[in-house]
Design a protein around this motif. Structure first.
Motif, PDB file in Angstrom:
ATOM      1  N   VAL A 313       0.870  -1.178   0.000  1.00 41.93           N
ATOM      2  CA  VAL A 313       0.000   0.000   0.000  1.00 41.93           C
ATOM      3  C   VAL A 313       0.904   1.224   0.000  1.00 41.93           C
ATOM      4  CG1 VAL A 313      -1.761   1.301   1.227  1.00 41.93           C
ATOM      5  CG2 VAL A 313      -1.842  -1.199   1.214  1.00 41.93           C
ATOM      6  N   VAL A 314       0.833   2.008  -1.060  1.00 43.58           N
ATOM      7  CA  VAL A 314       1.660   3.207  -1.208  1.00 43.58           C
ATOM      8  C   VAL A 314       0.929   4.397  -0.607  1.00 43.58           C
ATOM      9  CG1 VAL A 314       2.774   4.769  -2.843  1.00 43.58           C
ATOM     10  CG2 VAL A 314       2.761   2.299  -3.271  1.00 43.58           C
ATOM     11  N   TYR A 315       1.615   5.120   0.256  1.00 40.62           N
ATOM     12  CA  TYR A 315       1.035   6.283   0.926  1.00 40.62           C
ATOM     13  C   TYR A 315       1.583   7.563   0.288  1.00 40.62           C
ATOM     14  CZ  TYR A 315       0.180   9.796   4.560  1.00 40.62           C
ATOM     15  OH  TYR A 315      -0.205  10.926   5.236  1.00 40.62           O
ATOM     16  N   LYS A 316       0.678   8.450  -0.120  1.00 42.57           N
ATOM     17  CA  LYS A 316       1.053   9.778  -0.607  1.00 42.57           C
ATOM     18  C   LYS A 316       0.497  10.856   0.327  1.00 42.57           C
ATOM     19  CE  LYS A 316       1.478   8.399  -5.458  1.00 42.57           C
ATOM     20  NZ  LYS A 316       1.039   8.635  -6.858  1.00 42.57           N
ATOM     21  N   LYS A 317      -0.803  10.748   0.593  1.00 40.86           N
ATOM     22  CA  LYS A 317      -1.464  11.607   1.566  1.00 40.86           C
ATOM     23  C   LYS A 317      -2.487  10.758   2.305  1.00 40.86           C
ATOM     24  CE  LYS A 317      -1.083  15.777  -1.326  1.00 40.86           C
ATOM     25  NZ  LYS A 317      -1.849  16.830  -2.032  1.00 40.86           N
ATOM     26  N   ASP A 318      -3.094  11.337   3.346  1.00 39.06           N
ATOM     27  CA  ASP A 318      -4.084  10.584   4.121  1.00 39.06           C
ATOM     28  C   ASP A 318      -5.242  10.097   3.262  1.00 39.06           C
ATOM     29  OD1 ASP A 318      -2.520  11.037   6.282  1.00 39.06           O
ATOM     30  OD2 ASP A 318      -3.859  12.453   7.283  1.00 39.06           O
ATOM     31  N   CYS A 319      -5.575  10.848   2.248  1.00 39.12           N
ATOM     32  CA  CYS A 319      -6.680  10.470   1.356  1.00 39.12           C
ATOM     33  C   CYS A 319      -6.181  10.065  -0.026  1.00 39.12           C
ATOM     34  CB  CYS A 319      -7.680  11.630   1.223  1.00 39.12           C
ATOM     35  SG  CYS A 319      -8.540  12.016   2.771  1.00 39.12           S
ATOM     36  N   GLU A 320      -4.897   9.775  -0.120  1.00 40.87           N
ATOM     37  CA  GLU A 320      -4.318   9.383  -1.403  1.00 40.87           C
ATOM     38  C   GLU A 320      -3.414   8.164  -1.183  1.00 40.87           C
ATOM     39  OE1 GLU A 320      -1.925  11.438  -5.180  1.00 40.87           O
ATOM     40  OE2 GLU A 320      -2.542  12.642  -3.454  1.00 40.87           O
ATOM     41  N   LEU A 321      -4.032   6.984  -1.278  1.00 42.45           N
ATOM     42  CA  LEU A 321      -3.326   5.724  -1.088  1.00 42.45           C
ATOM     43  C   LEU A 321      -3.585   4.817  -2.276  1.00 42.45           C
ATOM     44  CD1 LEU A 321      -5.023   6.316   1.957  1.00 42.45           C
ATOM     45  CD2 LEU A 321      -2.981   5.041   2.576  1.00 42.45           C
ATOM     46  N   GLU A 322      -2.624   3.982  -2.592  1.00 41.46           N
ATOM     47  CA  GLU A 322      -2.763   3.105  -3.755  1.00 41.46           C
ATOM     48  C   GLU A 322      -2.288   1.697  -3.417  1.00 41.46           C
ATOM     49  OE1 GLU A 322      -0.660   4.699  -7.049  1.00 41.46           O
ATOM     50  OE2 GLU A 322      -1.659   6.658  -6.985  1.00 41.46           O
ATOM     51  N   ILE A 323      -3.010   0.720  -3.984  1.00 38.55           N
ATOM     52  CA  ILE A 323      -2.588  -0.681  -3.880  1.00 38.55           C
ATOM     53  C   ILE A 323      -1.747  -0.995  -5.116  1.00 38.55           C
ATOM     54  CG2 ILE A 323      -3.344  -3.078  -3.833  1.00 38.55           C
ATOM     55  CD1 ILE A 323      -5.923  -2.117  -2.488  1.00 38.55           C
ATOM     56  N   ARG A 324      -0.517  -1.489  -4.899  1.00 37.34           N
ATOM     57  CA  ARG A 324       0.372  -1.805  -6.029  1.00 37.34           C
ATOM     58  C   ARG A 324       0.803  -3.277  -5.961  1.00 37.34           C
ATOM     59  NH1 ARG A 324       3.624   2.864  -7.010  1.00 37.34           N
ATOM     60  NH2 ARG A 324       2.301   4.736  -6.906  1.00 37.34           N
ATOM     61  N   PRO A 325       0.705  -4.010  -7.064  1.00 38.40           N
ATOM     62  CA  PRO A 325       1.217  -5.384  -7.078  1.00 38.40           C
ATOM     63  C   PRO A 325       2.750  -5.382  -7.232  1.00 38.40           C
ATOM     64  CG  PRO A 325       0.300  -4.826  -9.211  1.00 38.40           C
ATOM     65  CD  PRO A 325       0.029  -3.641  -8.321  1.00 38.40           C
ATOM     66  N   VAL A 326       3.430  -6.274  -6.506  1.00 35.70           N
ATOM     67  CA  VAL A 326       4.887  -6.400  -6.591  1.00 35.70           C
ATOM     68  C   VAL A 326       5.247  -7.888  -6.605  1.00 35.70           C
ATOM     69  CG1 VAL A 326       5.433  -4.196  -5.476  1.00 35.70           C
ATOM     70  CG2 VAL A 326       5.120  -6.251  -4.082  1.00 35.70           C
ATOM     71  N   THR A 327       6.487  -8.165  -6.983  1.00 34.75           N
ATOM     72  CA  THR A 327       6.998  -9.534  -6.996  1.00 34.75           C
ATOM     73  C   THR A 327       8.211  -9.611  -6.076  1.00 34.75           C
ATOM     74  OG1 THR A 327       6.253  -9.852  -9.269  1.00 34.75           O
ATOM     75  CG2 THR A 327       7.901 -11.407  -8.432  1.00 34.75           C
ATOM     76  N   GLU A 328       8.221 -10.604  -5.184  1.00 34.76           N
ATOM     77  CA  GLU A 328       9.332 -10.770  -4.250  1.00 34.76           C
ATOM     78  C   GLU A 328      10.535 -11.364  -4.965  1.00 34.76           C
ATOM     79  OE1 GLU A 328      10.300 -13.081  -0.043  1.00 34.76           O
ATOM     80  OE2 GLU A 328       8.234 -12.877  -0.748  1.00 34.76           O
TER      81      GLU A 328
END
Length: 369
Positions: A313-328
């Motif tokens: 979960v990428v945090y930019k602001k309190d109301c600006e968050l994004e779910i990003r897929p990643v590979t380990e």
């Protein structure tokens, strides 16, 4: 008739307008999105994605031991019966502090022994002076001189030893006081009131200075190739799960332990705050398999797994968050290395991420309906 048509047109226009407003409201709410509450934000930790060299690690089991170089076991020098004890296991004691009382007649015996030794020393010194005079006159041999000097040295050593032993006791009639032989913590205690003790018998107690302790790690044959002297390690314990203690391997045994079938790797640790106690289990984490590759590193708690896919979960602001897929890509005790939809320097949620992920996912599903 025309009037009726006119009314119908107005009704339809109003209905379309109302329907349009009704449809628009959820869309605006969806655009507004999910926001982190101020209460939840207090418990959130952020971590910045860093581009770091990939290093993996292995974990060895181990145990904390007292530093044997600064450990003093105490064995009674007299026969007697313990009348009192004044310390408990784990107590910090100072050198010379009275720890126990023992009823015994041994002090008189030690004093007699000292007087006998001193008398023997006086005779030996007179003999040495005589031999030295004869040696100068070539009457005595060098061997005779060496033997006379050795006799004096041995007697002086025995007197010194007896006097040091007597310093551990303070006599009061037939009662002796056992005193601490050094500063430190009592790490073992096998003495109690009413217990008989014998000269040269079992250890009654052990005192150790715990400013530095040893962590003995178990090295199995499969891990031998990864372990070497001066290798940096991180030590973790169940007692302090959020703390890591840095050290390095000081020595590795060359023979396998018969019972455990392992080599023992010794790590000498500074024991700040006395958080490492003898007998405590420990995990020893060693970096291995360093690669000539770099990847984005994030804390393990920042990685979320859902439906066979890893996310952050990428945090930019309190109301600006994004779910990003990643590979380990790789992992060690500190980091998980990932690649995918994440950029260097972006902040990821490193605590309570699952709760925020579920809220974002639910909000996203609602907006699609």
């Amino acid at each position: 008739m025309n009037t009726t048509k006119y009314i119908a047109v107005i009704y339809l226009s109003a209905l379309v307008t109302l329907t349009g407003c009704k449809d628009q409201k959820p869309a605006n709410e969806a655009e507004k999105g999910y926001c982190i509450s101020q209460e939840l934000k207090k418990d959130i930790k952020l971590a910045k994605a860093e581009m770091l060299p990939i290093e993996e690690s292995i974990t060895l089991t181990g145990e904390v031991e007292s530093n044997s170089d600064k450990t003093v076991p105490f064995v009674s020098l007299v026969d007697g019966v313990v009348t009192d004890t004044y310390f408990s296991l784990g107590d910090y004691v100072k050198k010379g502090q009275v720890l126990a009382s023992v009823k015994s007649t041994a002090v008189n015996e030690m004093q007699d022994d000292t007087q006998t030794l001193q008398a023997q020393l006086a005779v030996a010194k007179r003999k040495l002076a005589s031999v030295e005079a004869m040696y100068k006159d070539d009457i005595a041999s060098q061997k005779d001189l060496q033997e006379a000097r050795a006799e004096v040295t041995i007697l002086q050593s025995n007197i010194s030893k007896t006097q040091k032993n007597m310093q551990l006791y303070s006599a009061g009639g037939s009662t002796l006081q056992i005193k601490a032989p050094a500063d430190g913590y009592v790490v073992s205690k096998n003495i109690s009131k009413g217990m008989p003790v014998t000269a040269g018998g079992d250890q009654l107690f052990t005192i150790s200075n715990l400013d530095k302790v040893w962590v003995m790690a178990n090295v199995y044959a499969t891990n031998m190739r990864h372990v070497y002297v001066d290798q940096p390690v991180m030590v973790k314990t169940l007692a302090y799960p959020d703390d890591s203690f840095a050290g390095k391997i000081n020595n590795i045994s060359q023979v396998f332990n018969e019972n455990e079938r392992v080599l023992k790797a010794k790590i000498i640790m500074d024991n700040h705050g006395m958080k490492l106690r003898p007998g405590m289990s420990a995990d020893v984490v060693l970096p291995v398999n360093a690669q000539n590759k770099r990847a984005l590193a994030i804390p393990a708690k920042a990685l979320l797994f859902d439906n066979n896919q890893s996310y952050v979960v990428v945090y930019k602001k309190d109301c600006e968050l994004e779910i990003r897929p990643v590979t380990e890509v790789a992992s060690n005790s500190q980091y998980i290395y990932v690649e995918g939809h994440l950029k260097q320097g972006e902040n990821v949620i490193a605590s309570n991420g699952l709760l925020i992920y579920q809220n974002l996912k639910n909000q996203l599903n609602t907006s699609k309906k």
